[in-house]
Write a protein that holds these residues in place. Structure first.
Motif, PDB file in Angstrom:
ATOM      1  N   SER A 140       0.842  -1.181   0.000  1.00 41.71           N
ATOM      2  CA  SER A 140       0.000   0.000   0.000  1.00 41.71           C
ATOM      3  C   SER A 140       0.885   1.242   0.000  1.00 41.71           C
ATOM      4  O   SER A 140       2.054   1.195   0.363  1.00 41.71           O
ATOM      5  CB  SER A 140      -0.949  -0.007   1.194  1.00 41.71           C
ATOM      6  N   ALA A 141       0.312   2.347  -0.456  1.00 38.85           N
ATOM      7  CA  ALA A 141       1.071   3.597  -0.539  1.00 38.85           C
ATOM      8  C   ALA A 141       0.195   4.747  -0.077  1.00 38.85           C
ATOM      9  O   ALA A 141      -1.016   4.749  -0.296  1.00 38.85           O
ATOM     10  CB  ALA A 141       1.531   3.840  -1.972  1.00 38.85           C
ATOM     11  N   VAL A 142       0.803   5.727   0.569  1.00 39.58           N
ATOM     12  CA  VAL A 142       0.111   6.935   0.984  1.00 39.58           C
ATOM     13  C   VAL A 142       0.508   8.039   0.006  1.00 39.58           C
ATOM     14  O   VAL A 142       1.701   8.276  -0.221  1.00 39.58           O
ATOM     15  CB  VAL A 142       0.501   7.328   2.426  1.00 39.58           C
ATOM     16  N   LEU A 143      -0.499   8.685  -0.584  1.00 39.87           N
ATOM     17  CA  LEU A 143      -0.252   9.753  -1.550  1.00 39.87           C
ATOM     18  C   LEU A 143      -0.554  11.092  -0.902  1.00 39.87           C
ATOM     19  O   LEU A 143      -1.510  11.218  -0.131  1.00 39.87           O
ATOM     20  CB  LEU A 143      -1.134   9.563  -2.789  1.00 39.87           C
ATOM     21  N   ASP A 144       0.259  12.087  -1.205  1.00 40.14           N
ATOM     22  CA  ASP A 144       0.058  13.439  -0.685  1.00 40.14           C
ATOM     23  C   ASP A 144      -0.176  14.353  -1.883  1.00 40.14           C
ATOM     24  O   ASP A 144       0.768  14.928  -2.424  1.00 40.14           O
ATOM     25  CB  ASP A 144       1.277  13.870   0.124  1.00 40.14           C
ATOM     26  N   VAL A 200       9.950  -0.700  -7.611  1.00 43.39           N
ATOM     27  CA  VAL A 200       8.766  -1.426  -8.074  1.00 43.39           C
ATOM     28  C   VAL A 200       8.414  -2.459  -7.010  1.00 43.39           C
ATOM     29  O   VAL A 200       9.270  -3.237  -6.582  1.00 43.39           O
ATOM     30  CB  VAL A 200       9.027  -2.114  -9.435  1.00 43.39           C
ATOM     31  N   ARG A 201       7.163  -2.439  -6.600  1.00 42.03           N
ATOM     32  CA  ARG A 201       6.671  -3.358  -5.572  1.00 42.03           C
ATOM     33  C   ARG A 201       5.411  -4.048  -6.059  1.00 42.03           C
ATOM     34  O   ARG A 201       4.669  -3.509  -6.873  1.00 42.03           O
ATOM     35  CB  ARG A 201       6.317  -2.596  -4.297  1.00 42.03           C
ATOM     36  N   ALA A 202       5.157  -5.228  -5.521  1.00 41.22           N
ATOM     37  CA  ALA A 202       3.902  -5.919  -5.785  1.00 41.22           C
ATOM     38  C   ALA A 202       2.813  -5.228  -4.973  1.00 41.22           C
ATOM     39  O   ALA A 202       2.973  -4.998  -3.775  1.00 41.22           O
ATOM     40  CB  ALA A 202       4.008  -7.382  -5.378  1.00 41.22           C
ATOM     41  N   ARG A 203       1.738  -4.869  -5.629  1.00 40.04           N
ATOM     42  CA  ARG A 203       0.586  -4.235  -4.968  1.00 40.04           C
ATOM     43  C   ARG A 203      -0.591  -5.195  -5.118  1.00 40.04           C
ATOM     44  O   ARG A 203      -1.015  -5.491  -6.236  1.00 40.04           O
ATOM     45  CB  ARG A 203       0.237  -2.895  -5.612  1.00 40.04           C
ATOM     46  N   HIS A 204      -1.076  -5.680  -4.003  1.00 43.91           N
ATOM     47  CA  HIS A 204      -2.146  -6.678  -4.030  1.00 43.91           C
ATOM     48  C   HIS A 204      -3.485  -5.957  -3.931  1.00 43.91           C
ATOM     49  O   HIS A 204      -3.729  -5.220  -2.982  1.00 43.91           O
ATOM     50  CB  HIS A 204      -1.958  -7.675  -2.893  1.00 43.91           C
ATOM     51  N   THR A 205      -4.320  -6.167  -4.928  1.00 44.74           N
ATOM     52  CA  THR A 205      -5.630  -5.538  -4.982  1.00 44.74           C
ATOM     53  C   THR A 205      -6.695  -6.629  -5.103  1.00 44.74           C
ATOM     54  O   THR A 205      -6.382  -7.800  -5.299  1.00 44.74           O
ATOM     55  CB  THR A 205      -5.745  -4.606  -6.203  1.00 44.74           C
ATOM     56  N   GLY A 206      -7.945  -6.234  -5.026  1.00 43.81           N
ATOM     57  CA  GLY A 206      -9.032  -7.177  -5.211  1.00 43.81           C
ATOM     58  C   GLY A 206      -9.042  -7.787  -6.599  1.00 43.81           C
ATOM     59  O   GLY A 206      -9.580  -8.869  -6.821  1.00 43.81           O
ATOM     60  N   TYR A 233       2.339  -4.722 -10.392  1.00 46.99           N
ATOM     61  CA  TYR A 233       3.691  -4.302 -10.045  1.00 46.99           C
ATOM     62  C   TYR A 233       3.834  -2.847 -10.450  1.00 46.99           C
ATOM     63  O   TYR A 233       3.703  -2.511 -11.637  1.00 46.99           O
ATOM     64  CB  TYR A 233       4.723  -5.194 -10.737  1.00 46.99           C
ATOM     65  N   THR A 234       4.090  -1.992  -9.456  1.00 44.72           N
ATOM     66  CA  THR A 234       4.130  -0.559  -9.724  1.00 44.72           C
ATOM     67  C   THR A 234       5.240   0.125  -8.944  1.00 44.72           C
ATOM     68  O   THR A 234       5.636  -0.308  -7.867  1.00 44.72           O
ATOM     69  CB  THR A 234       2.795   0.115  -9.343  1.00 44.72           C
ATOM     70  N   ALA A 235       5.726   1.218  -9.530  1.00 40.27           N
ATOM     71  CA  ALA A 235       6.573   2.169  -8.819  1.00 40.27           C
ATOM     72  C   ALA A 235       5.686   3.379  -8.562  1.00 40.27           C
ATOM     73  O   ALA A 235       5.040   3.886  -9.482  1.00 40.27           O
ATOM     74  CB  ALA A 235       7.781   2.565  -9.657  1.00 40.27           C
TER      75      ALA A 235
END
Length: 97
Positions: A3-7, A45-51, A56-58
Motif C-alpha cells: 500500500s502507498a500513501v499519496l500526498d 517497483v513493488r507488488a501491490r495486491h488488490t481485489g 507491479y508498480t513504482a
C-alpha cells in the motif's frame, strides 16, 4: 504489503508506473524535463495486491505538477509523462515510446 500513501492536492500530484513482475525490486528514476537530468527521483517497483489481483508498480507519491522524463537506463530516457496536480497519473511501462 504494497500500500502507498499519496500526498496530492493543488499543484501536487502522484505518478504510478505500472510494470511487469520482472521489474519487482528494481528502481525506476524520473526527473523533471527542465531539471538537471542527473538530479532524479527514484521509486522501487513493488507488488501491490488488490481485489483484482497483483500489480507491479513504482509509486511517486508527491510530485509537483508538470512534465517528467522516465529513465530506461542511467543515460537513456524511456519516455515522458505529464503529472497533473491534485490527481494520480498512471502510465504503463510497456507503452512508453
Amino acid at each position: 504489503m504494497g500500500s502507498a500513501v499519496l500526498d496530492i492536492g493543488g499543484n501536487t500530484g502522484a505518478l504510478v508506473v505500472v510494470t511487469g513482475p520482472e521489474w519487482s525490486g528494481r528502481e525506476i528514476e524520473i526527473s523533471t524535463k527542465d531539471q538537471d537530468p542527473l538530479a532524479r527521483t527514484r521509486a522501487a517497483v513493488r507488488a501491490r495486491h488488490t481485489g483484482a489481483g497483483t500489480r507491479y508498480t513504482a509509486v511517486f507519491p508527491t510530485l509537483p505538477a508538470g512534465p517528467y522524463v522516465i529513465w530506461r537506463t542511467a543515460t537513456e530516457p524511456a519516455g515522458t509523462v505529464v503529472v497533473a496536480g491534485a490527481s494520480v497519473t498512471e502510465i504503463e511501462w510497456w507503452q512508453l515510446p
